[in-house]
Every structure is written in structure tokens, then in C-alpha cells.
Design a protein around this motif. Structure first.
Motif, PDB file in Angstrom:
ATOM      1  N   VAL A  29       9.640  14.907  -6.533  1.00  0.00           N
ATOM      2  CA  VAL A  29       9.427  13.845  -5.548  1.00  0.00           C
ATOM      3  C   VAL A  29       8.241  14.206  -4.668  1.00  0.00           C
ATOM      4  O   VAL A  29       8.234  15.253  -4.023  1.00  0.00           O
ATOM      5  CB  VAL A  29      10.679  13.629  -4.669  1.00  0.00           C
ATOM      6  CG1 VAL A  29      10.434  12.500  -3.668  1.00  0.00           C
ATOM      7  CG2 VAL A  29      11.904  13.323  -5.522  1.00  0.00           C
ATOM      8  N   ASP A  30       7.240  13.333  -4.649  1.00  0.00           N
ATOM      9  CA  ASP A  30       6.087  13.481  -3.757  1.00  0.00           C
ATOM     10  C   ASP A  30       6.173  12.428  -2.661  1.00  0.00           C
ATOM     11  O   ASP A  30       6.546  11.279  -2.924  1.00  0.00           O
ATOM     12  CB  ASP A  30       4.768  13.303  -4.518  1.00  0.00           C
ATOM     13  CG  ASP A  30       4.496  14.443  -5.482  1.00  0.00           C
ATOM     14  OD1 ASP A  30       4.880  15.587  -5.162  1.00  0.00           O
ATOM     15  OD2 ASP A  30       3.917  14.195  -6.553  1.00  0.00           O
ATOM     16  N   ILE A  31       5.802  12.823  -1.430  1.00  0.00           N
ATOM     17  CA  ILE A  31       5.830  11.912  -0.294  1.00  0.00           C
ATOM     18  C   ILE A  31       4.397  11.596   0.132  1.00  0.00           C
ATOM     19  O   ILE A  31       3.565  12.500   0.258  1.00  0.00           O
ATOM     20  CB  ILE A  31       6.611  12.515   0.894  1.00  0.00           C
ATOM     21  CG1 ILE A  31       8.046  12.864   0.479  1.00  0.00           C
ATOM     22  CG2 ILE A  31       6.619  11.543   2.073  1.00  0.00           C
ATOM     23  CD1 ILE A  31       8.899  11.682   0.088  1.00  0.00           C
ATOM     24  N   GLY A  32       4.105  10.321   0.326  1.00  0.00           N
ATOM     25  CA  GLY A  32       2.781   9.900   0.794  1.00  0.00           C
ATOM     26  C   GLY A  32       2.885   8.545   1.456  1.00  0.00           C
ATOM     27  O   GLY A  32       3.990   8.011   1.640  1.00  0.00           O
ATOM     28  N   ASN A  33       1.748   7.953   1.827  1.00  0.00           N
ATOM     29  CA  ASN A  33       1.805   6.608   2.381  1.00  0.00           C
ATOM     30  C   ASN A  33       1.870   5.585   1.251  1.00  0.00           C
ATOM     31  O   ASN A  33       1.781   5.928   0.069  1.00  0.00           O
ATOM     32  CB  ASN A  33       0.645   6.351   3.348  1.00  0.00           C
ATOM     33  CG  ASN A  33      -0.725   6.376   2.664  1.00  0.00           C
ATOM     34  OD1 ASN A  33      -0.879   5.907   1.534  1.00  0.00           O
ATOM     35  ND2 ASN A  33      -1.716   6.932   3.343  1.00  0.00           N
ATOM     36  N   SER A  34       2.027   4.322   1.629  1.00  0.00           N
ATOM     37  CA  SER A  34       2.226   3.274   0.610  1.00  0.00           C
ATOM     38  C   SER A  34       1.067   3.204  -0.370  1.00  0.00           C
ATOM     39  O   SER A  34       1.265   3.063  -1.580  1.00  0.00           O
ATOM     40  CB  SER A  34       2.408   1.918   1.300  1.00  0.00           C
ATOM     41  OG  SER A  34       3.641   1.866   1.974  1.00  0.00           O
ATOM     42  N   GLN A  35      -0.138   3.303   0.145  1.00  0.00           N
ATOM     43  CA  GLN A  35      -1.310   3.237  -0.723  1.00  0.00           C
ATOM     44  C   GLN A  35      -1.306   4.366  -1.736  1.00  0.00           C
ATOM     45  O   GLN A  35      -1.585   4.166  -2.915  1.00  0.00           O
ATOM     46  CB  GLN A  35      -2.577   3.290   0.127  1.00  0.00           C
ATOM     47  CG  GLN A  35      -3.871   3.224  -0.675  1.00  0.00           C
ATOM     48  CD  GLN A  35      -5.099   3.282   0.215  1.00  0.00           C
ATOM     49  OE1 GLN A  35      -5.092   2.806   1.347  1.00  0.00           O
ATOM     50  NE2 GLN A  35      -6.162   3.880  -0.284  1.00  0.00           N
ATOM     51  N   GLN A  36      -0.952   5.568  -1.283  1.00  0.00           N
ATOM     52  CA  GLN A  36      -0.974   6.732  -2.161  1.00  0.00           C
ATOM     53  C   GLN A  36       0.093   6.654  -3.246  1.00  0.00           C
ATOM     54  O   GLN A  36      -0.178   6.959  -4.416  1.00  0.00           O
ATOM     55  CB  GLN A  36      -0.779   7.999  -1.322  1.00  0.00           C
ATOM     56  CG  GLN A  36      -1.953   8.322  -0.419  1.00  0.00           C
ATOM     57  CD  GLN A  36      -1.625   9.359   0.632  1.00  0.00           C
ATOM     58  OE1 GLN A  36      -0.456   9.591   0.962  1.00  0.00           O
ATOM     59  NE2 GLN A  36      -2.646   9.988   1.177  1.00  0.00           N
ATOM     60  N   VAL A  37       1.311   6.237  -2.891  1.00  0.00           N
ATOM     61  CA  VAL A  37       2.380   6.252  -3.897  1.00  0.00           C
ATOM     62  C   VAL A  37       2.184   5.143  -4.923  1.00  0.00           C
ATOM     63  O   VAL A  37       2.464   5.333  -6.118  1.00  0.00           O
ATOM     64  CB  VAL A  37       3.784   6.169  -3.244  1.00  0.00           C
ATOM     65  CG1 VAL A  37       3.989   7.296  -2.252  1.00  0.00           C
ATOM     66  CG2 VAL A  37       4.046   4.834  -2.595  1.00  0.00           C
ATOM     67  N   GLU A  59      -0.695   3.911  -5.797  1.00  0.00           N
ATOM     68  CA  GLU A  59      -1.837   4.354  -6.606  1.00  0.00           C
ATOM     69  C   GLU A  59      -1.376   5.352  -7.666  1.00  0.00           C
ATOM     70  O   GLU A  59      -1.819   5.306  -8.816  1.00  0.00           O
ATOM     71  CB  GLU A  59      -2.880   4.990  -5.694  1.00  0.00           C
ATOM     72  CG  GLU A  59      -4.210   5.286  -6.340  1.00  0.00           C
ATOM     73  CD  GLU A  59      -5.210   5.826  -5.340  1.00  0.00           C
ATOM     74  OE1 GLU A  59      -5.217   7.055  -5.106  1.00  0.00           O
ATOM     75  OE2 GLU A  59      -5.968   5.030  -4.781  1.00  0.00           O
ATOM     76  N   ALA A  60      -0.476   6.261  -7.274  1.00  0.00           N
ATOM     77  CA  ALA A  60       0.048   7.240  -8.234  1.00  0.00           C
ATOM     78  C   ALA A  60       0.791   6.550  -9.377  1.00  0.00           C
ATOM     79  O   ALA A  60       0.703   6.957 -10.535  1.00  0.00           O
ATOM     80  CB  ALA A  60       0.968   8.235  -7.523  1.00  0.00           C
ATOM     81  N   LEU A  61       1.530   5.486  -9.061  1.00  0.00           N
ATOM     82  CA  LEU A  61       2.237   4.734 -10.095  1.00  0.00           C
ATOM     83  C   LEU A  61       1.246   4.020 -11.008  1.00  0.00           C
ATOM     84  O   LEU A  61       1.373   4.062 -12.239  1.00  0.00           O
ATOM     85  CB  LEU A  61       3.183   3.723  -9.451  1.00  0.00           C
ATOM     86  CG  LEU A  61       4.034   2.883 -10.412  1.00  0.00           C
ATOM     87  CD1 LEU A  61       5.021   3.763 -11.172  1.00  0.00           C
ATOM     88  CD2 LEU A  61       4.771   1.779  -9.661  1.00  0.00           C
ATOM     89  N   ASP A  62       0.248   3.396 -10.409  1.00  0.00           N
ATOM     90  CA  ASP A  62      -0.745   2.657 -11.177  1.00  0.00           C
ATOM     91  C   ASP A  62      -1.532   3.570 -12.114  1.00  0.00           C
ATOM     92  O   ASP A  62      -1.941   3.158 -13.204  1.00  0.00           O
ATOM     93  CB  ASP A  62      -1.695   1.936 -10.224  1.00  0.00           C
ATOM     94  CG  ASP A  62      -2.699   1.066 -10.947  1.00  0.00           C
ATOM     95  OD1 ASP A  62      -2.283   0.130 -11.638  1.00  0.00           O
ATOM     96  OD2 ASP A  62      -3.915   1.332 -10.822  1.00  0.00           O
ATOM     97  N   GLU A  63      -1.715   4.822 -11.683  1.00  0.00           N
ATOM     98  CA  GLU A  63      -2.488   5.778 -12.479  1.00  0.00           C
ATOM     99  C   GLU A  63      -1.600   6.625 -13.380  1.00  0.00           C
ATOM    100  O   GLU A  63      -2.050   7.620 -13.942  1.00  0.00           O
ATOM    101  CB  GLU A  63      -3.307   6.664 -11.543  1.00  0.00           C
ATOM    102  CG  GLU A  63      -4.370   5.876 -10.774  1.00  0.00           C
ATOM    103  CD  GLU A  63      -5.115   6.727  -9.761  1.00  0.00           C
ATOM    104  OE1 GLU A  63      -4.732   7.908  -9.568  1.00  0.00           O
ATOM    105  OE2 GLU A  63      -6.076   6.221  -9.153  1.00  0.00           O
TER     106      GLU A  63
END
Length: 287
Positions: free
Chosen positions: A120-128, A130-134
């Protein structure tokens, strides 16, 4: 070796900056610079035009980019396939904006499938997102509402925004705070890309409230510590405020609910581990 250099090329091409690419890749700036130079010198090709702080793709770089993107996508698909193929093992990768909703699901998932590793990684909405999209994670939990036909979405819950202040702060004597009372106070906010920050800015702008000096702090934990030290006040989700006698939690005029959504790429929803996690989320969904 070539794989690392192509990943560096792809990130720099995406972001137009070696500094930003290095941050995304978890590498030093000199390492990324060396990887790009090695790629160019080995094949005697110029992939970027250097001018100012931003790098621009050359004609050769433009032609190479979709090929590299396809290669990295294939690598991600292979890695995902291998993680989801073993019947008795595997790894589920999750990114979330906050631990409060997702950890209950992780706990239940681990109880049901104790042999599965969970990251589990924690970040802001943009970061998480983006991680899913990539394809760097399989599941994303975010407070940002995304309308994207490539994604499936489940709601995990909702939490009101509240005002957190030190008990000695002038506003602490109030139970309910009108937005006008925030005028001139030092406001602690997350970085750009945070849904909480966007909601806060919209709330105050719609009410015509101009707050005092803005102090940007990159994590909710640090914001809580800053409030405890009397540095400023913060509008945050209710669950993010710890139980502490030094803090007061105040309701706010017209405060919106901040939801939490669970996202997964449709193309991966039927894979063994994402499907198991999504099924569990459905079972535990609020009525």
C-alpha cells in the motif's frame, strides 16, 4: 540496461524535465541524465532538443516514444500476469489517498487470503490515480471523482470536512465556524493535486473568503503536527484528526462531504487478486 534507459527516456519525454523524471523514477538527477546520454551516444541519435529548463522531443524522439510506451505496457502486462497467476501466492498493489477506509479492506483481505502479499502506497489523489493509469498499482482509493470509461468505481464512504485548530487558538471557543471567521488566519494546506485542498479552495472562493498566509505542507501527518504547534489551522476530513487534548475539531459552514472511491482498470477487474479485492469491497460497502 536498455530497459532502464528507455524508462528514463519515457519519463523525461512525458514530463519534459530530468528533475521531475528522476523524482518519478526514484533516481538521482545525474543518473537519469547519464541514462539519456548513454542512449543517445550509443545509437548516435538526438532524442531531445535542449533549450532552457525544459527538454523537447526531437523528431527521432517523437517516433520512438510510442514504441517505448508499447514496450513498457507489455512489460507491465507481463509483470501483472505473473503476479496474478500463482494460485497460492501473489502480490496486490494498492495506492490510496488516506489509510482510513482502505486499511479495513486490507485487513479483511489478508484474513481471507493470508498468503497474498499486499503493498500500500499513500499519496495525493493525483499521484494515486496516475499510478493506476500507469499500471504501477492494481487498485486505487481516492477522494477524487473520476468519470473515465476505462475505470470501474466503488464508493467506500464519505467524511465531512472540519476545521482543526489548537485548543488555544481564538477560534477554539466556537463549536460551529462561519466561513467569514477564517479571514486572515494562516491556513495549512496540502500540495497541489490534493482533493482536500481543491475542495477547501473552492469552498472559500465561493464564500468570498480570503485567508491569510498559506502554508503548504506535503503530508496530513505534518499538517496535524503544525496545528498542534499552533502554526496555523487546517480544513481536513474528520477521520484525519487524531484524538488529542491539544486539538479542537469544529464544524464549518457549508462544509461538503469528502468521499472516498475505489478504482480499478476495467481490463484488469477480472484478474484473480483485483477481482477478490473488489468483491470484498462490494461485501463491505456501506448500505
Amino acid at each position: 540496461m536498455l530497459s532502464a534507459e528507455l524508462k528514463a527516456f519515457y519519463r523525461v519525454a512525458q514530463l519534459g524535465s530530468i528533475t521531475q523524471a528522476a523524482k518519478k523514477l526514484g533516481l538521482s538527477q545525474p543518473t537519469v541524465t547519464t541514462q539519456i546520454r548513454n542512449l543517445e551516444s550509443h545509437y548516435a541519435v538526438e532524442l531531445f532538443y535542449r533549450g532552457g529548463r525544459r527538454l523537447t522531443l526531437s523528431d527521432e524522439g517523437v517516433r520512438l516514444l510510442p514504441m517505448v510506451k508499447a514496450l513498457l505496457q507489455q512489460e507491465a502486462d507481463i509483470e501483472f500476469f505473473l503476479r496474478n497467476s500463482g494460485q497460492g501466492s501473489g502480490t496486490l498493489r494498492i495506492a490510496a489517498t488516506a489509510p482510513y477506509y482502505i486499511l479495513d479492506l486490507v485487513k479483511a483481505f489478508r484474513e481471507r487470503l493470508p498468503q497474498i502479499e499486499v503493498a500500500v502506497d499513500i499519496g495525493n489523489s493525483q499521484q494515486v490515480l496516475e499510478a493506476l493509469d500507469e499500471y504501477r498499482v492494481d487498485i486505487a482509493a481516492s477522494s477524487q471523482l473520476v468519470e473515465d470509461p476505462r475505470l470501474i468505481r466503488r464508493i467506500l464512504g464519505a467524511d465531512p470536512l472540519v476545521l482543526a485548530v489548537h485548543r488555544n487558538h481564538p477560534l477554539a471557543k466556537l463549536e460551529h465556524v462561519p466561513l467569514s471567521a477564517l479571514t486572515g488566519h494562516c491556513l495549512l494546506m496540502r500540495e497541489q493535486g490534493s482533493t482536500t485542498r481543491q475542495l477547501t479552495e473552492d469552498l472559500l472562493a465561493n464564500a468570498g473568503v480570503s485567508f491569510g498566509p498559506l502554508l503548504e505542507i506535503g503530508s496530513r501527518e505534518s499538517i496535524r503536527e503544525a496545528v498542534l504547534r499552533g502554526i496555523g489551522i487546517s480544513i481536513i476530513a474528520r477521520q484525519e484528526v487524531p484524538h488529542d487534548p491539544q486539538l479542537r475539531v469544529l464544524t464549518i459552514e457549508n462544509a461538503p462531504q469528502i468521499p472516498e472511491y475505489l478504482y480499478c482498470l476495467k481490463e484488469r477487474k477480472n484478474a484473480r487478486l483485483p477481482a477478490a479485492f473488489l468483491g470484498l469491497a462490494q461485501e463491505m460497502a456501506p448500505a
